[in-house]
Design an enzyme around this catalytic site. Structure first.
Site, short mmCIF file in Angstrom:
data_model
loop_
_atom_site.label_atom_id
_atom_site.label_comp_id
_atom_site.label_asym_id
_atom_site.label_seq_id
_atom_site.Cartn_x
_atom_site.Cartn_y
_atom_site.Cartn_z
N LYS A 77 0.87 -1.19 0.00
CA LYS A 77 0.00 0.00 0.00
C LYS A 77 0.90 1.24 0.00
O LYS A 77 1.96 1.22 0.67
CB LYS A 77 -0.83 -0.05 1.28
CG LYS A 77 -1.93 0.97 1.46
CD LYS A 77 -2.69 0.63 2.76
CE LYS A 77 -3.91 1.53 2.93
NZ LYS A 77 -4.69 1.16 4.13
N SER A 117 -9.44 0.74 3.17
CA SER A 117 -8.65 1.62 2.36
C SER A 117 -7.51 0.93 1.60
O SER A 117 -6.83 1.58 0.81
CB SER A 117 -8.08 2.76 3.21
OG SER A 117 -7.26 2.25 4.22
N SER A 166 -9.59 -1.76 7.23
CA SER A 166 -9.02 -1.51 5.90
C SER A 166 -8.22 -2.65 5.30
O SER A 166 -7.78 -2.52 4.16
CB SER A 166 -8.16 -0.24 5.94
OG SER A 166 -9.00 0.88 6.12
#
Lengths: 468, 61
Positions: A79, A155, A179
């Site tokens: 990420k 996310s 997330s």
């Protein structure tokens, strides 16, 4: 068939034995990303030069008779919240794009590299991790590989989608309120949110210091366990890194979990749940020999407290940027951060005490059950751009409600494995397998057992399909 | 939680305390989010906790 159709464990075994070159695997991964990512938009940076250099180093180690590591040659991505040396850490924003490049890899990235894994790139996310859908205003939405018209979740949407689409076998994400678990469920892959403090957060941009976790995604429970083991160990550079020894999950991963006491969380964890996700939970419970319905008192309060705490800490963290770069935020994120920063201090202060109280309620349940089950999300992936949907006659805002069942659990730092149920003609559903603190080993054993029995799994169609 | 609250006045005042120069047009959206937070706080603020319930720490001393 591409080598990426097999698992990380199989890739590592082949590279370690010399049957496969890490450089060849890296080339295939990069080609796969180039081929598939235009339709998915999981990646924000592809690091081809670094990937090939790292892959050649793994091959050189093998040729020299040195141990290349348990994840030798396995391509991975992270990420864009994780520091990568020489790359600017975007955190899903354009504001952070103006920062200088990171001086060093995040600890988690270093540890995977030390295990022989090969970093391929950085992945899309919600701005500053404050979202559940990865509909990023600056970098575009990440599309669900099972149906590109739908969201990947967030996310850590890029992290889940990259694994689901077979671009890389493992990725890293973060989980503050859900997330990792939400995108794992919506994209039909495995995700692990470990116990709070288990894995180092050093070099990972924070969102909510009190609640942030990092963890892996994978297409198999074995790959998840392999990656988790490589990430473990106290990090003296992370003040929240717990003083726990490494407790590997791999040695007993294949031991069947017999005599399990299984609780199926009801009450709050059924609220607004679609029939699909409820069915997924009970299919999983049946795979474990059944489960007893049980209520976790205070779940609604815990979720509300996590909401306030996240707004307060996230808002305070970004205050300087909110003053100076107001117009450069995603408006949806900005207005929530502002509201969070402006709330009365008594609310997050009380929230921290509710956290202590709620943890006691959960620990009491673990005196009676070994694992608890709950849906990961109230519904499967909605279309990109849709803002609300109707469940049981009630219109719900989508973004705010995707984390209904994940927030209470991350609030108290319990370890959770999200396991996927991918069924033909339907969007994936995910189930949370929840354990007592520090029992990731048991959760991974349970996940591996369910996968071997065919109850859960990521499916192979997206990985074996050629072309975009 | 009861009582009328002019959220936009609160937002303007509180923002000023934090030296945030919010345009009037922005206050409405922030006020809406704050109203949501207020609703959330209403769920747990009345939970009666004994004095022995400490906050969960952010750091390990």
């Amino acid at each position: 068939m591409t080598v990426l159709a097999v698992s990380a464990a199989e890739i590592a075994m082949a590279v370690r034995s010399g049957k496969l070159k890490a450089a060849n695997v890296a080339e295939q991964a990069l080609a796969r990303v180039a081929d598939r990512d235009p339709a998915i938009n999981a990646f924000t940076a592809v690091l081809a030069e670094r990937a090939m250099a790292d892959a050649r180093a793994v091959d050189a180690a093998v040729a020299a008779g040195r141990d290349p590591g348990p994840l030798a040659g396995v391509p991975f991505a992270v990420k864009n919240l994780f520091d990568i040396k020489g790359v600017t850490t975007l955190a899903g924003s354009t504001i952070d794009a103006d920062r200088p490049p990171a001086k060093a890899d995040a600890t988690a990235v270093k540890r995977l590299k030390a295990a022989g894994a090969v970093l391929v790139g950085a992945l899309n996310m919600d701005e500053y991790a404050y979202g559940f859908s990865t509909e990023n205003a600056h970098y575009g939405p990440t599309h669900n590989p099972h149906d590109p018209s739908r969201i990947a979740g967030g996310s850590s949407g890029g992290s889940a989608a990259a694994v689901a689409a077979g671009m890389v076998p493992i990725t890293l994400g973060s989980d503050t309120n859900g997330s990792i678990r939400v995108p794992a469920a919506l994209c039909g892959v495995f995700g692990l949110k470990p116990t709070f403090g288990r894995l180092s957060r050093r070099g990972v941009r924070p969102f909510v210091h009190s609640l942030d976790h990092i963890g892996p995604f994978a297409r198999t429970a074995r790959d998840l366990a392999l990656t988790y083991d490589a990430l473990q160990g106290r990090d003296p550079l992370d003040p929240m890194s717990a003083p726990r020894p490494v407790e590997p999950a791999m040695p007993k991963l294949d031991t069947p979990p017999t005599g399990l006491r299984v609780g199926v969380l009801c009450g709050w964890f059924e609220r607004f749940a679609s029939a699909e996700v409820v069915d997924a939970v009970w299919v999983t419970a049946k795979g474990l020999g059944g489960g007893q319905r049980v209520e976790l008192e205070g779940a609604e309060m815990a979720r509300a407290a996590a909401f306030c705490l996240s707004g307060a800490e996230g808002g305070a963290l970004h205050l300087a940027s909110l003053r100076a770069r107001y117009d450069d935020f995603d408006p949806a994120v900005r207005d929530r951060l502002l509201a969070g920063a402006l709330q009365p201090a008594a609310w997050p202060a009380k929230a921290q005490r509710v956290r202590r109280w709620f943890l006691e309620q959960a620990l009491d349940l673990f005196g009676r059950f070994d694992v608890l089950l709950a849906p990961a999300t109230p519904f499967t992936a909605p279309p990109i751009g849709q803002t609300s949907l109707t469940v049981d006659g009630v219109e719900l805002p989508i973004r705010a409600n995707l984390g209904l069942y994940t927030q209470p659990l991350s609030f108290i730092g319990l370890p959770v494995v999200a396991v996927p149920l991918v069924r033909q003609g339907r969007m994936p559903a995910g189930v949370q397998i929840i354990g007592a603190p520090w029992r990731e080993d048991l959760l991974l054993r349970v996940a591996a057992w369910l996968e071997r029995e065919g109850v859960v799994g990521a499916g192979k169609e997206l990985v074996t399909a050629e072309g975009s | 939680m009861t009582g009328n609250l002019d959220a936009e006045i609160y937002v303007a005042t509180a923002a000023g305390m934090l030296e945030l120069d919010l345009a009037p047009v922005a206050r409405e959206a922030v006020a809406a989010n704050l109203a949501n937070l207020r609703r959330m706080a209403g769920v747990f603020m009345s939970l009666d906790l004994g004095d022995d319930v400490d906050p969960a720490p952010v750091f390990w001393p």
